[in-house]
Design an enzyme around this catalytic site. Structure first.
Site, PDB file in Angstrom:
ATOM      1  CE1 TYR A 134      26.990  50.496  37.411  1.00 56.57           C
ATOM      2  CE2 TYR A 134      26.354  52.718  38.057  1.00 56.57           C
ATOM      3  CZ  TYR A 134      27.146  51.588  38.243  1.00 56.57           C
ATOM      4  OH  TYR A 134      28.066  51.556  39.261  1.00 56.57           O
ATOM      5  NE  ARG A 141      26.950  46.023  42.019  1.00 53.97           N
ATOM      6  CZ  ARG A 141      27.895  46.761  41.431  1.00 53.97           C
ATOM      7  NH1 ARG A 141      28.989  46.160  40.936  1.00 53.97           N
ATOM      8  NH2 ARG A 141      27.759  48.056  41.294  1.00 53.97           N
ATOM      9  CD  GLU A 306      34.952  51.777  34.785  1.00 53.54           C
ATOM     10  OE1 GLU A 306      33.985  52.560  34.736  1.00 53.54           O
ATOM     11  OE2 GLU A 306      34.851  50.587  35.126  1.00 53.54           O
TER      12      GLU A 306
HETATM   13  C1  3EB Z   1      32.904  54.781  39.620  1.00 53.04           C
HETATM   14  O1  3EB Z   1      33.998  54.919  40.172  1.00 53.04           O
HETATM   15  C2  3EB Z   1      32.961  54.466  38.161  1.00 53.04           C
HETATM   16  O2  3EB Z   1      29.363  49.409  39.550  1.00 53.04           O
HETATM   17  O3  3EB Z   1      30.772  47.751  39.695  1.00 53.04           O
HETATM   18  C3  3EB Z   1      33.704  51.546  38.404  1.00 53.04           C
HETATM   19  C4  3EB Z   1      33.969  50.241  38.840  1.00 53.04           C
HETATM   20  C5  3EB Z   1      32.416  51.980  38.290  1.00 53.04           C
HETATM   21  C6  3EB Z   1      32.911  49.388  39.171  1.00 53.04           C
HETATM   22  C7  3EB Z   1      30.502  48.935  39.464  1.00 53.04           C
HETATM   23  C8  3EB Z   1      31.363  51.114  38.623  1.00 53.04           C
HETATM   24  C9  3EB Z   1      31.614  49.838  39.068  1.00 53.04           C
HETATM   25  O4  3EB Z   1      31.829  54.931  40.200  1.00 53.04           O
HETATM   26  C10 3EB Z   1      32.106  53.346  37.770  1.00 53.04           C
END
Ligand code: 3EB
Length: 312
Positions: A134, A141, A306
């Site tokens: 990740y 990105r 999530e």
């Molecule tokens: C967070 O709030 C949880 O890397 O695109 C949520 C939504 C999360 C999008 C992303 C990651 C992403 O950090 C993880």
């Protein structure tokens, strides 16, 4: 004019409809199956045959530019790009290349404003520390956004989840007119997370609002049990769901300029054993909101759930 549904109609039948922007079959394959079909590798938690479907008003045109598969109407486009199993071995470099290709297609086709990204990756929590899949994805990105001149204030809503198969897919919705991006006052902006979460912060807004032809939409990013920048309720699904839904309620109140009502939840659950609790809770508190439940790895190892939302 933009609608999200979850239904059991076979994907091929949906794909042949001219008002379908894209069909996301919830199956365990993550590879291109033809224009308009976006297989993500994520499976429905109850192993029912479910398709996520996005419909539009007006006729959809589909095509392919290089490795980007797109579907467009006059005012919205969806572009998808897959990575092979081998490419996922160098996720940072190939994420950057794929994002660059997607942003190039948006530019070429005149859709300057990406407003919603989805990212589905294999083994998202594999690797330690800065080497976690990740975190390397986040670096790729961010580099692509920087190269395209997209600043943090223009980062769109997003979700990033792990599936249990090979290959990755990134897909985006984009518009010709400017969306509005929002943060959550109860959370540190994702693109400003401190160093402990990785070399590059995640590039996304907490929610993005958009108006197309007098119709108002709100896309709430994948939302989890995070306050400030910290995970709350480690190992505690009830607490994590409470914090998550608190964050979503806060966005509905403060990041929703047209006060769009909740229309659908896409729910990502790490452990199958937690699905029933989440399903019961959401269906009793939000009986009128469509919901789909998928088994997925969340990008932080300590997150159990999530939830993303579409409001229209
Ligand atoms: C967070 O709030 C949880 O890397 O695109 C949520 C939504 C999360 C999008 C992303 C990651 C992403 O950090 C993880």
């Amino acid at each position: 004019m933009l609608k999200q549904h979850f239904c059991s109609t076979p994907a091929k039948a949906l794909q042949s409809r001219e008002d379908v922007l894209a069909v996301m079959p919830l199956i365990n394959q993550c590879e291109p199956f033809g224009n308009g079909l976006i297989a993500t590798g994520l499976e429905e938690a109850g192993s029912e045959a479910v398709n996520e479907v996005w419909t539009v008003k007006g006729k959809v045109t589909r095509g392919q530019t290089g490795r980007c598969y797109w579907s467009e109407t006059d005012d919205v486009i969806c572009v998808a790009h897959w990575l092979t199993k081998d490419e996922c071995g160098d996720i940072e470099q190939h994420t950057k290349t794929a994002y660059g290709a997607i942003l190039g297609v948006l530019d070429e086709k005149g859709f300057a404003h990406p407003f919603r990204f989805w990212n589905y990756l294999p083994a998202i929590n594999a690797g330690d520390g800065d080497h976690e899949v990740y975190k390397k994805f986040c670096t790729g990105r961010l580099k692509a956004f920087e190269e395209a001149g997209i600043s943090p204030q223009a980062f769109p809503a997003a979700s990033a989840l792990g599936h249990h198969n090979d290959g990755a897919v990134f897909y985006v919705f984009a518009s010709r007119i400017k969306p509005r991006h929002y943060n959550n006052h109860h959370q540190v902006n994702a693109y400003e997370y401190p160093r402990q979460y990785g070399i590059s912060s995640p590039s996304f807004a907490r929610a993005t609002a958009l108006t197309l032809n007098d119709s108002h939409f709100l896309f709430i990013s994948g939302t989890a049990s995070i306050t400030g920048h910290q995970t709350l309720g480690e190992g505690d699904i009830e607490k994590q769901l409470t914090v998550t839904m608190g964050n979503i309620r806060h966005l509905l109140d403060t990041a929703n300029p047209e006060q769009c009502p909740l229309s659908a939840f896409k729910v990502y659950v790490r452990h199958e054993k937690d699905v029933a609790y989440i399903r019961d809770w959401l269906s009793s508190h939000y009986p009128d909101v469509e919901a789909v439940y998928t088994l997925a790895d969340i990008c932080r190892k300590d997150l159990l759930v999530e939830i993303e939302c579409f409001c229209a």
